[in-house]
Design a protein around this motif. Structure first.
Motif, PDB file in Angstrom:
ATOM      1  N   LYS A 194       0.839  -1.201   0.000  1.00 40.34           N
ATOM      2  CA  LYS A 194       0.000   0.000   0.000  1.00 40.34           C
ATOM      3  C   LYS A 194       0.875   1.252   0.000  1.00 40.34           C
ATOM      4  O   LYS A 194       2.036   1.217   0.388  1.00 40.34           O
ATOM      5  CB  LYS A 194      -0.898   0.038   1.241  1.00 40.34           C
ATOM      6  N   SER A 195       0.268   2.349  -0.417  1.00 40.53           N
ATOM      7  CA  SER A 195       0.907   3.653  -0.249  1.00 40.53           C
ATOM      8  C   SER A 195       0.585   4.120   1.159  1.00 40.53           C
ATOM      9  O   SER A 195      -0.588   4.234   1.539  1.00 40.53           O
ATOM     10  CB  SER A 195       0.357   4.642  -1.284  1.00 40.53           C
ATOM     11  N   TYR A 206       5.436   4.039  -0.856  1.00 39.29           N
ATOM     12  CA  TYR A 206       4.997   2.646  -0.989  1.00 39.29           C
ATOM     13  C   TYR A 206       5.685   1.792   0.075  1.00 39.29           C
ATOM     14  O   TYR A 206       6.898   1.875   0.255  1.00 39.29           O
ATOM     15  CB  TYR A 206       5.338   2.124  -2.387  1.00 39.29           C
TER      16      TYR A 206
END
Length: 207
Positions: free
Chosen positions: A56-57, A141
């Protein structure tokens, strides 16, 4: 991250596959991005973040909240030493309401992104990580642990074949892989199964 999502992420930290990571993975096994994190918070905390938030960011808050806690502590000390409201306003550039909150020891509300990190890696390592990204924080990220999990699985396959004498067919069935894939793995040197090792070799070749 919603509270339910955070609880699911934390449960992954209790999984058998994650426990294997913490037992076997060392700093030199990490990817370059993971090593950047490990340089700040250590290997175990890095694996925890990548397990819970990987893929995920993720927003890493800066040191602002922690800086405010430190400022509040100094305000309380100065107030207890006899400083007036005007002196505190001038010294710290804050409002009367901020001074009253600091004097009453009411902590500034912790941002949600910060609470998430604290839940996963604890306050001390969260503070270290947030201080490392500056005052305003950064978005980036978060790498996953999957390559490391595959590496450990492949080492188990090596051990099953060379250490336990099991056949490629038996191993393929046990690990839900094709027999051809197992043959490829057992024909690969154990040290070459490590993704970090392969990345280093590729980098050295390019140089």
């Amino acid at each position: 991250m919603a509270d339910q999502g955070l609880e699911r992420a934390k449960k992954r930290l209790n999984s058998e596959s994650f426990q294997k990571l913490t037992e076997h993975v060392k700093y030199e096994d990490l990817s370059a991005k993971q090593r950047e994190l490990a340089d700040v918070i250590g290997v175990e905390a890095t694996l925890k973040l990548c397990e819970a938030l990987g893929g995920k960011s993720v927003y890493i808050p800066g040191s602002l909240w922690f800086d405010r806690q430190e400022q509040d502590r100094r305000i309380r000390e100065d107030f207890d030493s006899g400083a007036s409201m005007q002196q505190l306003r001038n010294r710290y550039g804050v409002s009367d309401s901020q001074i009253r909150r600091a004097v009453r020891s009411e902590p500034a509300k912790m941002p949600k992104a910060l609470r998430t990190l604290v839940e996963i890696i604890g306050m001390e390592k969260t503070r270290r990580l947030c201080s490392n990204v500056g005052t305003l924080g950064m978005q980036g990220y978060m790498p996953k642990n999957e390559a490391l999990k595959i590496w450990l699985r492949n080492l188990e396959i090596h051990e099953a074949f060379y250490g336990q004498g099991r056949s490629a067919a038996q191993i393929a069935e046990n690990f839900d892989l094709s027999e051809r894939a197992v043959q490829t793995l057992i024909n690969t040197r154990a040290e070459d199964l490590n993704p970090a090792h392969n990345r280093r070799k590729k980098h050295e070749t390019l140089e």
